[in-house]
Design a protein around this motif. Structure first.
Motif, PDB file in Angstrom:
ATOM      1  N   ALA A 131     -48.851   7.499  78.048  1.00 32.41           N
ATOM      2  CA  ALA A 131     -47.609   7.202  77.333  1.00 32.41           C
ATOM      3  C   ALA A 131     -46.919   5.981  77.926  1.00 32.41           C
ATOM      4  CB  ALA A 131     -46.682   8.416  77.371  1.00 32.41           C
ATOM      5  N   ARG A 134     -48.712   2.926  76.699  1.00 28.06           N
ATOM      6  CA  ARG A 134     -48.392   2.668  75.296  1.00 28.06           C
ATOM      7  C   ARG A 134     -46.975   2.118  75.151  1.00 28.06           C
ATOM      8  NH1 ARG A 134     -52.617   2.156  72.133  1.00 28.06           N
ATOM      9  NH2 ARG A 134     -51.633   3.110  70.325  1.00 28.06           N
ATOM     10  N   ASN A 135     -46.045   2.597  75.972  1.00 29.20           N
ATOM     11  CA  ASN A 135     -44.683   2.073  75.925  1.00 29.20           C
ATOM     12  C   ASN A 135     -44.637   0.606  76.325  1.00 29.20           C
ATOM     13  OD1 ASN A 135     -43.027   4.180  74.955  1.00 29.20           O
ATOM     14  ND2 ASN A 135     -43.155   5.238  76.916  1.00 29.20           N
ATOM     15  N   TYR A 139     -45.058   0.918  71.784  1.00 32.12           N
ATOM     16  CA  TYR A 139     -45.262   2.015  70.841  1.00 32.12           C
ATOM     17  C   TYR A 139     -44.172   3.084  70.878  1.00 32.12           C
ATOM     18  CZ  TYR A 139     -49.956   0.323  69.815  1.00 32.12           C
ATOM     19  OH  TYR A 139     -51.021  -0.438  69.399  1.00 32.12           O
ATOM     20  N   ALA A 141     -43.617   5.589  72.990  1.00 31.76           N
ATOM     21  CA  ALA A 141     -44.408   6.817  73.110  1.00 31.76           C
ATOM     22  C   ALA A 141     -43.719   7.858  73.983  1.00 31.76           C
ATOM     23  CB  ALA A 141     -45.782   6.488  73.684  1.00 31.76           C
ATOM     24  N   GLU A 154     -45.855   8.620  68.994  1.00 33.77           N
ATOM     25  CA  GLU A 154     -45.570   7.192  68.987  1.00 33.77           C
ATOM     26  C   GLU A 154     -44.613   6.907  67.835  1.00 33.77           C
ATOM     27  OE1 GLU A 154     -49.653   5.574  71.092  1.00 33.77           O
ATOM     28  OE2 GLU A 154     -49.428   5.264  68.932  1.00 33.77           O
ATOM     29  N   CYS A 157     -45.194   1.600  65.621  1.00 32.91           N
ATOM     30  CA  CYS A 157     -46.547   1.035  65.646  1.00 32.91           C
ATOM     31  C   CYS A 157     -46.445  -0.463  65.876  1.00 32.91           C
ATOM     32  CB  CYS A 157     -47.268   1.320  64.317  1.00 32.91           C
ATOM     33  SG  CYS A 157     -48.930   0.600  64.260  1.00 32.91           S
ATOM     34  N   ARG A 199     -43.971   8.542  61.994  1.00 28.60           N
ATOM     35  CA  ARG A 199     -44.494   8.189  63.306  1.00 28.60           C
ATOM     36  C   ARG A 199     -45.968   8.560  63.346  1.00 28.60           C
ATOM     37  NH1 ARG A 199     -41.692  13.397  66.367  1.00 28.60           N
ATOM     38  NH2 ARG A 199     -42.891  14.964  65.196  1.00 28.60           N
TER      39      ARG A 199
END
Length: 208
Positions: A131, A134-135, A139, A141, A154, A157, A199
């Motif tokens: 996560a 992804r952040n 994202y 997340a 998420e 996108c 999401r």
């Protein structure tokens, strides 16, 4: 004044991601009541939406975030450039060229993710690291413990333009999660922004 507060709310959610009404009120130096009134109006216009997150104690915390329509309130020349490049690549190199591009991106991400996850042994720890990664890529997340499974959520996108032009990017991301988390867990996408969801949500659980 109302239009100015509305614009500031949208800007705050865009720049800092999901927040509670109290956090937004503190950041904008207005009352929480006023913020909630504006958020309700933006929600009716489908520009913002909320999620009630359970805490260890007390009532759930309501967190607000921009919807896809809310994100579209901001100019995105970057997306136009991406779409132009993808269309050009498709015309010049065909579907095979696009597939090679997606595979190359997936391989780079896999190498980076596997390196970051290698120091973590347990699934919750791996998901927290994933996560965070992804952040860093935009994202928004978060990980939610469902008891028998985990949800990787998420709220944004960051490759929406590319994924809209070529669904292979979405398939690649799902494959990427499966590979880096390993065969001991199952990964299923249960919500999808490009299929009309607010999401993207991945349900992740240990295999029996």
């Amino acid at each position: 004044m109302a239009d100015r507060t509305r614009t500031r709310l949208l800007n705050a959610l865009k720049s800092s991601g999901p927040q509670t009404a109290a956090d937004l009120a503190a950041g904008l130096d207005v009352t929480t009541v006023a913020v909630r009134q504006h958020l309700d109006g933006l929600n009716r216009e489908n520009l913002v939406d909320f999620e009630d997150l359970k805490g260890a104690v007390g009532r759930p915390k309501r967190v607000w975030a921009l919807t896809a329509a809310g994100h579209q309130q901001f100019p995105d020349n970057h997306s136009n450039l991406i779409l132009g490049l993808l269309n050009g690549m498709s015309e010049i190199f065909g579907d095979e060229g696009l597939d090679k591009l997606i595979a190359h991106r997936e391989a780079q991400s896999r190498k980076s993710y596997q390196k970051a996850l290698s120091a973590v042994q347990d699934l919750p720890g791996k998901l927290d690291v994933l996560a965070d990664l992804r952040n860093q890529e935009g994202y928004m997340a978060d990980v939610v413990d469902e008891g028998d499974a985990y949800l990787l959520i998420e709220n944004h996108c960051s490759i929406c333009a590319a994924a809209t032009a070529c669904q292979g990017f979405c398939r690649s991301e799902l494959n990427l999660f499966k590979e880096v988390l390993g065969p001991e867990v199952s990964v299923e996408r249960t919500e999808h922004q490009l299929s009309g969801g607010r999401r993207c949500v991945y349900r992740i659980e240990p295999r029996a």
